[in-house]
Design a protein around this motif. Structure first.
Motif, PDB file in Angstrom:
ATOM      1  N   ASP A  44       2.643 -13.779   9.425  1.00  0.00           N
ATOM      2  CA  ASP A  44       2.730 -13.886  10.880  1.00  0.00           C
ATOM      3  C   ASP A  44       3.925 -13.049  11.332  1.00  0.00           C
ATOM      4  O   ASP A  44       5.024 -13.568  11.522  1.00  0.00           O
ATOM      5  CB  ASP A  44       2.888 -15.342  11.311  1.00  0.00           C
ATOM      6  N   PRO A  45       3.714 -11.743  11.502  1.00  0.00           N
ATOM      7  CA  PRO A  45       4.840 -10.862  11.814  1.00  0.00           C
ATOM      8  C   PRO A  45       5.542 -11.193  13.125  1.00  0.00           C
ATOM      9  O   PRO A  45       6.755 -11.030  13.241  1.00  0.00           O
ATOM     10  CB  PRO A  45       4.224  -9.466  11.863  1.00  0.00           C
ATOM     11  N   LEU A  46       4.805 -11.682  14.109  1.00  0.00           N
ATOM     12  CA  LEU A  46       5.442 -12.020  15.388  1.00  0.00           C
ATOM     13  C   LEU A  46       6.339 -13.247  15.257  1.00  0.00           C
ATOM     14  O   LEU A  46       7.441 -13.279  15.797  1.00  0.00           O
ATOM     15  CB  LEU A  46       4.383 -12.273  16.462  1.00  0.00           C
ATOM     16  N   LEU A  47       5.859 -14.229  14.560  1.00  0.00           N
ATOM     17  CA  LEU A  47       6.659 -15.431  14.366  1.00  0.00           C
ATOM     18  C   LEU A  47       7.902 -15.107  13.532  1.00  0.00           C
ATOM     19  O   LEU A  47       8.999 -15.573  13.834  1.00  0.00           O
ATOM     20  CB  LEU A  47       5.822 -16.519  13.688  1.00  0.00           C
ATOM     21  N   TYR A  48       7.729 -14.284  12.510  1.00  0.00           N
ATOM     22  CA  TYR A  48       8.864 -13.868  11.683  1.00  0.00           C
ATOM     23  C   TYR A  48       9.887 -13.125  12.542  1.00  0.00           C
ATOM     24  O   TYR A  48      11.091 -13.365  12.447  1.00  0.00           O
ATOM     25  CB  TYR A  48       8.384 -12.983  10.531  1.00  0.00           C
ATOM     26  N   ASP A  49       9.402 -12.249  13.383  1.00  0.00           N
ATOM     27  CA  ASP A  49      10.281 -11.486  14.268  1.00  0.00           C
ATOM     28  C   ASP A  49      11.046 -12.419  15.202  1.00  0.00           C
ATOM     29  O   ASP A  49      12.241 -12.269  15.413  1.00  0.00           O
ATOM     30  CB  ASP A  49       9.441 -10.491  15.074  1.00  0.00           C
ATOM     31  N   ARG A  50      10.350 -13.390  15.747  1.00  0.00           N
ATOM     32  CA  ARG A  50      10.940 -14.312  16.725  1.00  0.00           C
ATOM     33  C   ARG A  50      11.906 -15.301  16.075  1.00  0.00           C
ATOM     34  O   ARG A  50      12.935 -15.629  16.654  1.00  0.00           O
ATOM     35  CB  ARG A  50       9.813 -15.076  17.424  1.00  0.00           C
ATOM     36  N   LEU A  51      11.608 -15.757  14.865  1.00  0.00           N
ATOM     37  CA  LEU A  51      12.415 -16.814  14.257  1.00  0.00           C
ATOM     38  C   LEU A  51      13.450 -16.323  13.244  1.00  0.00           C
ATOM     39  O   LEU A  51      14.500 -16.943  13.095  1.00  0.00           O
ATOM     40  CB  LEU A  51      11.499 -17.836  13.561  1.00  0.00           C
ATOM     41  N   ILE A  52      13.157 -15.234  12.546  1.00  0.00           N
ATOM     42  CA  ILE A  52      14.034 -14.787  11.458  1.00  0.00           C
ATOM     43  C   ILE A  52      14.707 -13.455  11.781  1.00  0.00           C
ATOM     44  O   ILE A  52      15.934 -13.342  11.793  1.00  0.00           O
ATOM     45  CB  ILE A  52      13.242 -14.639  10.134  1.00  0.00           C
ATOM     46  N   GLU A 110       7.221 -16.793  26.267  1.00  0.00           N
ATOM     47  CA  GLU A 110       7.077 -17.323  27.624  1.00  0.00           C
ATOM     48  C   GLU A 110       8.102 -18.395  27.965  1.00  0.00           C
ATOM     49  O   GLU A 110       8.578 -18.453  29.073  1.00  0.00           O
ATOM     50  CB  GLU A 110       5.671 -17.889  27.815  1.00  0.00           C
ATOM     51  N   GLU A 111       8.427 -19.239  27.027  1.00  0.00           N
ATOM     52  CA  GLU A 111       9.323 -20.359  27.306  1.00  0.00           C
ATOM     53  C   GLU A 111      10.646 -20.187  26.569  1.00  0.00           C
ATOM     54  O   GLU A 111      10.674 -19.787  25.423  1.00  0.00           O
ATOM     55  CB  GLU A 111       8.674 -21.678  26.860  1.00  0.00           C
ATOM     56  N   ARG A 112      11.733 -20.526  27.236  1.00  0.00           N
ATOM     57  CA  ARG A 112      13.050 -20.423  26.604  1.00  0.00           C
ATOM     58  C   ARG A 112      13.174 -21.354  25.401  1.00  0.00           C
ATOM     59  O   ARG A 112      13.809 -21.019  24.416  1.00  0.00           O
ATOM     60  CB  ARG A 112      14.149 -20.768  27.610  1.00  0.00           C
ATOM     61  N   ASP A 113      12.570 -22.535  25.488  1.00  0.00           N
ATOM     62  CA  ASP A 113      12.702 -23.480  24.377  1.00  0.00           C
ATOM     63  C   ASP A 113      11.874 -23.072  23.160  1.00  0.00           C
ATOM     64  O   ASP A 113      11.977 -23.676  22.108  1.00  0.00           O
ATOM     65  CB  ASP A 113      12.364 -24.901  24.814  1.00  0.00           C
ATOM     66  N   GLU A 114      11.055 -22.035  23.302  1.00  0.00           N
ATOM     67  CA  GLU A 114      10.311 -21.519  22.154  1.00  0.00           C
ATOM     68  C   GLU A 114      11.188 -20.653  21.267  1.00  0.00           C
ATOM     69  O   GLU A 114      10.861 -20.397  20.127  1.00  0.00           O
ATOM     70  CB  GLU A 114       9.107 -20.695  22.621  1.00  0.00           C
ATOM     71  N   VAL A 115      12.301 -20.191  21.798  1.00  0.00           N
ATOM     72  CA  VAL A 115      13.190 -19.305  21.059  1.00  0.00           C
ATOM     73  C   VAL A 115      14.289 -20.146  20.406  1.00  0.00           C
ATOM     74  O   VAL A 115      14.973 -20.910  21.085  1.00  0.00           O
ATOM     75  CB  VAL A 115      13.812 -18.250  22.003  1.00  0.00           C
ATOM     76  N   PRO A 116      14.457 -20.028  19.096  1.00  0.00           N
ATOM     77  CA  PRO A 116      15.491 -20.830  18.422  1.00  0.00           C
ATOM     78  C   PRO A 116      16.893 -20.423  18.871  1.00  0.00           C
ATOM     79  O   PRO A 116      17.144 -19.270  19.201  1.00  0.00           O
ATOM     80  CB  PRO A 116      15.271 -20.530  16.944  1.00  0.00           C
ATOM     81  N   LYS A 119      20.315 -19.085  13.788  1.00  0.00           N
ATOM     82  CA  LYS A 119      19.648 -18.584  12.582  1.00  0.00           C
ATOM     83  C   LYS A 119      19.099 -19.751  11.755  1.00  0.00           C
ATOM     84  O   LYS A 119      17.982 -19.683  11.241  1.00  0.00           O
ATOM     85  CB  LYS A 119      20.653 -17.769  11.765  1.00  0.00           C
ATOM     86  N   GLU A 120      19.876 -20.821  11.658  1.00  0.00           N
ATOM     87  CA  GLU A 120      19.459 -21.983  10.873  1.00  0.00           C
ATOM     88  C   GLU A 120      18.228 -22.644  11.485  1.00  0.00           C
ATOM     89  O   GLU A 120      17.298 -23.030  10.779  1.00  0.00           O
ATOM     90  CB  GLU A 120      20.601 -23.004  10.766  1.00  0.00           C
ATOM     91  N   GLU A 121      18.228 -22.779  12.810  1.00  0.00           N
ATOM     92  CA  GLU A 121      17.076 -23.377  13.478  1.00  0.00           C
ATOM     93  C   GLU A 121      15.840 -22.492  13.311  1.00  0.00           C
ATOM     94  O   GLU A 121      14.734 -22.983  13.084  1.00  0.00           O
ATOM     95  CB  GLU A 121      17.366 -23.585  14.966  1.00  0.00           C
ATOM     96  N   GLY A 122      16.033 -21.185  13.411  1.00  0.00           N
ATOM     97  CA  GLY A 122      14.923 -20.256  13.210  1.00  0.00           C
ATOM     98  C   GLY A 122      14.347 -20.364  11.810  1.00  0.00           C
ATOM     99  O   GLY A 122      13.130 -20.401  11.624  1.00  0.00           O
ATOM    100  N   MET A 123      15.228 -20.433  10.818  1.00  0.00           N
ATOM    101  CA  MET A 123      14.773 -20.560   9.426  1.00  0.00           C
ATOM    102  C   MET A 123      14.046 -21.886   9.215  1.00  0.00           C
ATOM    103  O   MET A 123      13.014 -21.937   8.542  1.00  0.00           O
ATOM    104  CB  MET A 123      15.961 -20.442   8.467  1.00  0.00           C
ATOM    105  N   LYS A 124      14.568 -22.937   9.811  1.00  0.00           N
ATOM    106  CA  LYS A 124      13.932 -24.256   9.678  1.00  0.00           C
ATOM    107  C   LYS A 124      12.526 -24.231  10.281  1.00  0.00           C
ATOM    108  O   LYS A 124      11.569 -24.708   9.677  1.00  0.00           O
ATOM    109  CB  LYS A 124      14.795 -25.317  10.363  1.00  0.00           C
ATOM    110  N   ARG A 125      12.400 -23.650  11.466  1.00  0.00           N
ATOM    111  CA  ARG A 125      11.082 -23.575  12.108  1.00  0.00           C
ATOM    112  C   ARG A 125      10.135 -22.668  11.330  1.00  0.00           C
ATOM    113  O   ARG A 125       8.941 -22.952  11.219  1.00  0.00           O
ATOM    114  CB  ARG A 125      11.228 -23.098  13.555  1.00  0.00           C
ATOM    115  N   MET A 130       5.356 -22.131   8.199  1.00  0.00           N
ATOM    116  CA  MET A 130       4.705 -21.564   7.018  1.00  0.00           C
ATOM    117  C   MET A 130       4.296 -22.660   6.033  1.00  0.00           C
ATOM    118  O   MET A 130       3.261 -22.555   5.374  1.00  0.00           O
ATOM    119  CB  MET A 130       5.624 -20.548   6.328  1.00  0.00           C
ATOM    120  N   GLY A 131       5.077 -23.726   5.968  1.00  0.00           N
ATOM    121  CA  GLY A 131       4.710 -24.858   5.119  1.00  0.00           C
ATOM    122  C   GLY A 131       3.442 -25.538   5.615  1.00  0.00           C
ATOM    123  O   GLY A 131       2.541 -25.856   4.832  1.00  0.00           O
ATOM    124  N   GLN A 132       3.350 -25.743   6.925  1.00  0.00           N
ATOM    125  CA  GLN A 132       2.146 -26.349   7.503  1.00  0.00           C
ATOM    126  C   GLN A 132       0.934 -25.449   7.283  1.00  0.00           C
ATOM    127  O   GLN A 132      -0.164 -25.919   6.982  1.00  0.00           O
ATOM    128  CB  GLN A 132       2.344 -26.621   9.002  1.00  0.00           C
TER     129      GLN A 132
END
Length: 195
Positions: A44-52, A110-116, A119-125, A130-132
């Protein structure tokens, strides 16, 4: 009355099998934390970009790029660009982060709360998402049969504990009675010490 499904399994049996498979997958993830390494970026390249990726320092990005090689970096960039265009054209209601065009044409969440926030919160999400995804069996590059059909990934201690709980929950307390049906008191030591 139990319902039978195709293949002769009833609903309870199917449910138990699904739970066992998910438990095996969860145990696999617990035993193999390297599953979450950056090679998973392409899932999921977009999610990786957004979270990591957004939290990586230039040095970390450079090190990751060297590990992937030029073709790996190019592949990730192309997939990320294609995924962004796809997300704008055909938004998926099942994704955790949605996208829209910003004022300058950039693609933003779209939403501010979607952005971690860190870095730790992004990695956790990232690990959670990815675990789910792994537990649902959506990793097309992974051979789930190796885990799903192997007893190696069963948690024997947990299963034994659950069996004991079922056994003890099914037990009903009984009292010792004499021939007349009257309850007997303790017939051995009472636990009191007499000196």
């Amino acid at each position: 009355m139990k319902q039978r499904r195709a293949g002769g399994r009833d609903d309870a049996s199917l449910r138990a099998h699904r739970i066992r498979v998910k438990n095996r997958r969860k145990r696999y993830l617990d035993m193999h934390p390297e599953y979450f390494d950056s090679g998973l970026e392409l899932a999921d390249p977009l999610l990786y970009d957004r979270l990591i990726r957004r939290f990586q320092t230039p040095a970390e990005r450079e090190a990751e790029g060297r590990a992937k090689g030029y073709s790996g970096v190019l592949e990730a960039d192309l997939l990320r660009s294609e995924a962004k265009m796809q997300a704008l054209r055909h938004p998926d209601p099942n994704v955790t982060i949605s996208y829209r065009r910003g004022q300058n044409g950039e693609i933003v969440a779209e939403e501010r709360d979607e952005v971690p926030a860190s870095k730790e919160e992004g990695m956790k999400r990232w690990r959670d998402d990815m675990g789910q995804r792994f537990l649902r069996g959506e990793d097309k590059d992974f051979d789930y049969a190796e885990v799903d059909e192997s007893e190696e990934w069963d948690d024997r201690q947990l299963e034994e504990r659950e069996k004991q709980e079922v056994y003890f929950d099914a037990e009903t307390p009984t009292w010792i009675v004499d021939e007349k049906g009257a309850e007997k008191g303790p017939s051995c030591e009472t636990g009191l010490q007499d000196f």
